[in-house]
Motif scaffolding. Structure first.
Motif, PDB file in Angstrom:
ATOM      1  N   UNK A   1       3.615  -5.145  -4.264  1.00 39.22           N
ATOM      2  CA  UNK A   1       4.701  -5.741  -5.037  1.00 39.22           C
ATOM      3  C   UNK A   1       4.157  -6.794  -6.003  1.00 39.22           C
ATOM      4  N   UNK A   2       3.129  -7.509  -5.584  1.00 39.15           N
ATOM      5  CA  UNK A   2       2.525  -8.539  -6.442  1.00 39.15           C
ATOM      6  C   UNK A   2       1.925  -7.906  -7.706  1.00 39.15           C
ATOM      7  N   UNK A   3       1.190  -6.806  -7.528  1.00 40.61           N
ATOM      8  CA  UNK A   3       0.621  -6.124  -8.691  1.00 40.61           C
ATOM      9  C   UNK A   3       1.719  -5.487  -9.532  1.00 40.61           C
ATOM     10  N   UNK A   4       2.763  -5.002  -8.881  1.00 34.72           N
ATOM     11  CA  UNK A   4       3.897  -4.439  -9.614  1.00 34.72           C
ATOM     12  C   UNK A   4       4.587  -5.483 -10.462  1.00 34.72           C
ATOM     13  N   UNK A   5       4.722  -6.692  -9.934  1.00 32.47           N
ATOM     14  CA  UNK A   5       5.344  -7.780 -10.700  1.00 32.47           C
ATOM     15  C   UNK A   5       4.475  -8.151 -11.896  1.00 32.47           C
ATOM     16  N   UNK A   6       3.174  -8.220 -11.688  1.00 29.09           N
ATOM     17  CA  UNK A   6       2.262  -8.537 -12.800  1.00 29.09           C
ATOM     18  C   UNK A   6       2.362  -7.466 -13.885  1.00 29.09           C
ATOM     19  N   UNK A   7       2.427  -6.205 -13.481  1.00 29.38           N
ATOM     20  CA  UNK A   7       2.570  -5.104 -14.432  1.00 29.38           C
ATOM     21  C   UNK A   7       3.894  -5.216 -15.179  1.00 29.38           C
ATOM     22  N   UNK A   8       4.981  -5.490 -14.470  1.00 29.50           N
ATOM     23  CA  UNK A   8       6.322  -5.623 -15.043  1.00 29.50           C
ATOM     24  C   UNK A   8       6.372  -6.718 -16.111  1.00 29.50           C
ATOM     25  N   UNK A   9       5.647  -7.796 -15.880  1.00 32.02           N
ATOM     26  CA  UNK A   9       5.671  -8.941 -16.797  1.00 32.02           C
ATOM     27  C   UNK A   9       4.537  -8.953 -17.822  1.00 32.02           C
ATOM     28  N   UNK A  10       3.580  -8.039 -17.691  1.00 30.57           N
ATOM     29  CA  UNK A  10       2.430  -8.000 -18.608  1.00 30.57           C
ATOM     30  C   UNK A  10       2.892  -7.662 -20.017  1.00 30.57           C
TER      31      UNK A  10
ATOM     32  N   UNK B   1      -0.182   6.809 -11.079  1.00 27.94           N
ATOM     33  CA  UNK B   1       0.614   6.816  -9.843  1.00 27.94           C
ATOM     34  C   UNK B   1       0.541   5.466  -9.108  1.00 27.94           C
ATOM     35  N   UNK B   2      -0.623   4.821  -9.152  1.00 29.22           N
ATOM     36  CA  UNK B   2      -0.770   3.505  -8.521  1.00 29.22           C
ATOM     37  C   UNK B   2       0.149   2.479  -9.186  1.00 29.22           C
ATOM     38  N   UNK B   3       0.165   2.462 -10.517  1.00 28.88           N
ATOM     39  CA  UNK B   3       1.041   1.525 -11.236  1.00 28.88           C
ATOM     40  C   UNK B   3       2.505   1.809 -10.917  1.00 28.88           C
ATOM     41  N   UNK B   4       2.868   3.084 -10.841  1.00 31.75           N
ATOM     42  CA  UNK B   4       4.250   3.452 -10.536  1.00 31.75           C
ATOM     43  C   UNK B   4       4.635   3.022  -9.123  1.00 31.75           C
ATOM     44  N   UNK B   5       3.761   3.248  -8.159  1.00 31.93           N
ATOM     45  CA  UNK B   5       4.041   2.836  -6.777  1.00 31.93           C
ATOM     46  C   UNK B   5       4.177   1.316  -6.692  1.00 31.93           C
ATOM     47  N   UNK B   6       3.279   0.594  -7.352  1.00 35.95           N
ATOM     48  CA  UNK B   6       3.338  -0.870  -7.349  1.00 35.95           C
ATOM     49  C   UNK B   6       4.615  -1.371  -8.017  1.00 35.95           C
ATOM     50  N   UNK B   7       4.983  -0.746  -9.115  1.00 41.05           N
ATOM     51  CA  UNK B   7       6.175  -1.118  -9.878  1.00 41.05           C
ATOM     52  C   UNK B   7       7.421  -0.986  -8.998  1.00 41.05           C
ATOM     53  N   UNK B   8       7.559   0.153  -8.344  1.00 45.17           N
ATOM     54  CA  UNK B   8       8.724   0.358  -7.473  1.00 45.17           C
ATOM     55  C   UNK B   8       8.677  -0.607  -6.294  1.00 45.17           C
ATOM     56  N   UNK B   9       7.492  -0.857  -5.752  1.00 50.93           N
ATOM     57  CA  UNK B   9       7.371  -1.826  -4.651  1.00 50.93           C
ATOM     58  C   UNK B   9       7.897  -3.191  -5.091  1.00 50.93           C
ATOM     59  N   UNK B  10       7.583  -3.580  -6.322  1.00 50.77           N
ATOM     60  CA  UNK B  10       8.096  -4.851  -6.837  1.00 50.77           C
ATOM     61  C   UNK B  10       9.616  -4.806  -6.979  1.00 50.77           C
ATOM     62  N   UNK B  11      10.142  -3.721  -7.560  1.00 48.22           N
ATOM     63  CA  UNK B  11      11.594  -3.619  -7.735  1.00 48.22           C
ATOM     64  C   UNK B  11      12.327  -3.725  -6.407  1.00 48.22           C
TER      65      UNK B  11
END
Length: 158
Positions: free
Chosen positions: A55-64, A139-149
């Motif tokens: 989720x942490x990496x997903x949040x960073x991706x979401x806000x990058x 797929x890693x970015x997508x999994x992280x993104x959903x984990x953050x959501x």
């Protein structure tokens, strides 16, 4: 651009896994988690060192923020991120930064229909990743993104 054999295999594997996985008509948090798990399985196949959704990496991706170059490197566009349209809190409704069109919340806690269709999830990832990031997301970015959501449960107080 020519895809390597492993990249082609990864795309085929992703399509197969997502195609096999059928979803009910009433998507919810559990369905979003299942989609994230499918992306994580594909990511793990492509990279055995992948430890699972973050989720942490997903949040960073979401806000990058990514600078959009509208064809002229001397006059770059403005920096945009997923949060540009979807707000800093994915449980809030957003608004398209160009058209002003309202956007329902990304968080499955706030919008039960967000993950209703695996096909729609993949279509939206492909479209928006190419628009914002400039290429399809992994797929890693997508999994992280959903984990953050999945961590964003409560809309902001107005």
């Amino acid at each position: 651009m020519k895809l390597s054999h492993s990249m082609k295999s990864g795309h085929y594997l992703l399509a197969a896994l997502l195609g096999i996985f059928s979803l009910s008509a009433s998507a919810d948090v559990a369905t979003a988690q299942k989609i994230a798990d499918k992306y994580a399985a594909v990511a793990k196949t492509a990279d055995p060192s992948y430890a699972g959704p973050s989720a942490e990496e997903g949040k960073a991706f979401f806000n990058r923020e990514v600078i959009q170059f509208k064809g002229d490197v001397n006059a770059p566009g403005k920096a945009i991120a997923c949060a540009s349209c979807h707000t800093a809190n994915p449980a809030d409704a957003g608004k398209h930064i160009v058209t002003g069109k309202p956007i329902k919340p990304l968080s499955p806690h706030a919008n039960k229909k967000r993950f209703q269709s695996t096909r729609e999830v993949e279509k939206n990832f492909t479209k928006h990743c190419n628009e914002v990031v400039g290429s399809d997301c992994s797929p890693q970015e997508k999994a992280n993104y959903i984990a953050y959501l999945l961590t964003e449960k409560t809309p902001s107080k107005k």
